[in-house]
Write a protein that holds these residues in place. Structure first.
Motif, short mmCIF file in Angstrom:
data_model
loop_
_atom_site.label_atom_id
_atom_site.label_comp_id
_atom_site.label_asym_id
_atom_site.label_seq_id
_atom_site.Cartn_x
_atom_site.Cartn_y
_atom_site.Cartn_z
N LEU A 1 39.06 68.23 146.84
CA LEU A 1 39.15 68.87 148.15
C LEU A 1 38.79 67.97 149.33
N GLY A 2 37.96 66.96 149.09
CA GLY A 2 37.43 66.17 150.20
C GLY A 2 36.30 66.96 150.85
N GLU A 3 36.62 67.70 151.89
CA GLU A 3 35.63 68.55 152.55
C GLU A 3 35.61 69.92 151.86
N MET A 4 34.43 70.35 151.43
CA MET A 4 34.30 71.62 150.72
C MET A 4 33.68 72.68 151.62
N ASP A 5 34.22 73.90 151.58
CA ASP A 5 33.63 75.01 152.29
C ASP A 5 33.85 76.29 151.49
N GLU A 6 33.37 77.40 152.01
CA GLU A 6 33.44 78.66 151.26
C GLU A 6 34.86 79.21 151.13
N LEU A 7 35.80 78.65 151.89
CA LEU A 7 37.18 79.11 151.81
C LEU A 7 37.97 78.40 150.72
N ASN A 8 37.63 77.12 150.46
CA ASN A 8 38.42 76.39 149.46
C ASN A 8 37.64 76.09 148.17
N PHE A 9 36.33 76.36 148.18
CA PHE A 9 35.51 76.12 146.98
C PHE A 9 34.88 77.45 146.57
N LEU A 10 35.45 78.08 145.55
CA LEU A 10 35.00 79.40 145.11
C LEU A 10 34.26 79.28 143.78
N LYS A 11 33.11 79.95 143.68
CA LYS A 11 32.33 79.91 142.44
C LYS A 11 32.13 81.33 141.90
N PHE A 12 32.39 81.48 140.60
CA PHE A 12 32.20 82.76 139.93
C PHE A 12 31.22 82.58 138.78
N ASP A 13 30.51 83.64 138.49
CA ASP A 13 29.65 83.68 137.31
C ASP A 13 30.26 84.69 136.36
N TYR A 14 30.78 84.23 135.22
CA TYR A 14 31.52 85.13 134.32
C TYR A 14 30.65 86.28 133.83
#
Length: 316
Positions: A25-38
């Motif tokens: 991504l280069g620059e990461m933010d909450e719109l392009n970097f999503l994290k889930f906990d299964y």
């Protein structure tokens, strides 16, 4: 791209995940970097995220933590649906993280990632075991000798990443059959040196937001502020040396030879030398020395101290 990161140490897995996300991504933010906990998120939410293109960026990086359905003995009807979802993921990258070494290699998702993605196995090799592991890997797998000082430096540069180690080991073995410290320094990227270089350029370009973000990335990787301070000081000293040698008439090739560094590094520094005054470099070196002394004397918190320095810094 689809990734699988697995190993028993969550901190090491997280460092690898963040590195992959930054590369993608280069620059990461909450719109392009999503994290889930299964263990907490519903299956449908994960599928939705994978199949939804980003409206604000060219792609998304979707990390799925605690992907326990990939551990041996665990069954989940979600697997087939998940694979179908990944096939329709547009340009999104998907990364599964499993805190275990006991991966089910017969799992349909594992086989899919093996065929179409990348798998990173981060084994639980402690500091005492790494030296023996490196020595044995070079001798038995690559038929190559590696000197003790070279093993120590290689271990430091790969930062516990087994996949990175194996890639760098193969590169070294192709270069020579008797690997020395100089060979490792020449061929294997120093992550901390690279990052502090980025930090240095951010400061000279007055990009404080990126400077703070770079420092916090280093903090996640457990890099000690005193080491960062030392390497930052080296960058400022090098810029000062190049400025001086250039002023007395040396050309870039001569400077590179005199300072025993790559010509490309000299040229990069030459482009930066007018961004900061000589007197400011000298003052910065004094500030870094003072900060280092205060941290080592316990007068200031090491993380707070360095972050405060980055916030206050002005090239002019």
């Amino acid at each position: 791209m689809i990734y699988l990161i697995f190993g028993p140490q969550s901190a090491r897995n997280k460092v690898k995940m963040n590195r992959l996300a930054k590369e993608a991504l280069g620059e990461m933010d909450e719109l392009n970097f999503l994290k889930f906990d299964y263990s907490e998120e519903l299956n449908e939410e994960i599928i939705d995220a994978i199949q939804t293109p980003s409206l604000m960026a060219s792609k998304r990086f979707i990390a799925i933590n605690r992907a326990s359905f990939l551990i041996r003995g665990n069954k989940n009807k979600f697997i087939d649906t998940l694979i179908e979802g990944i096939k329709n993921a547009f340009d999104n990258d998907v990364c599964f993280i499993v805190e275990s070494e006991d991966i089910d290699k017969n799992n349909a998702l594992y086989k899919y990632i093996e065929a179409y993605g990348k798998i990173f196995e981060l084994l639980n090799i402690n500091d005492d075991e790494w030296d023996a592991y490196i020595k044995q890997y070079f001798m038995k797998s690559l038929g190559t000798n590696i000197e003790p000082s070279a093993r120590l430096e290689l271990k430091r540069r790969v930062h516990g990443d087994l996949t990175l180690f194996q890639n760098e080991a193969q590169k070294l073995a192709l270069y020579t059959k008797n690997i020395t410290l100089k060979d490792v320094e020449l061929l294997v990227t120093n992550p901390l040196e690279e990052k502090t270089g980025d930090l240095f350029y951010c400061l000279l370009n007055n990009n404080k937001v990126k400077a703070i973000k770079t420092f916090r990335d280093l903090r996640v990787q457990n890099e000690e502020p005193v080491r960062i301070i030392s390497m930052l000081a080296n960058q400022f000293r090098l810029l000062n040396d190049i400025r001086f040698l250039s002023k007395i008439g040396m050309i870039d090739d001569e400077i590179a030879k005199e300072l025993k560094i790559n010509l490309s590094r000299v040229r990069t520094m030459q482009r930066m030398k007018n961004k900061i005054a000589r007197i400011k470099i000298e003052q910065t070196l004094l500030d870094l020395y003072d900060l280092d002394l205060k941290i080592k004397s316990g007068l200031i918190d090491r993380f707070y101290g360095l972050e405060s320095f980055l916030i206050r810094f002005k090239a002019y």
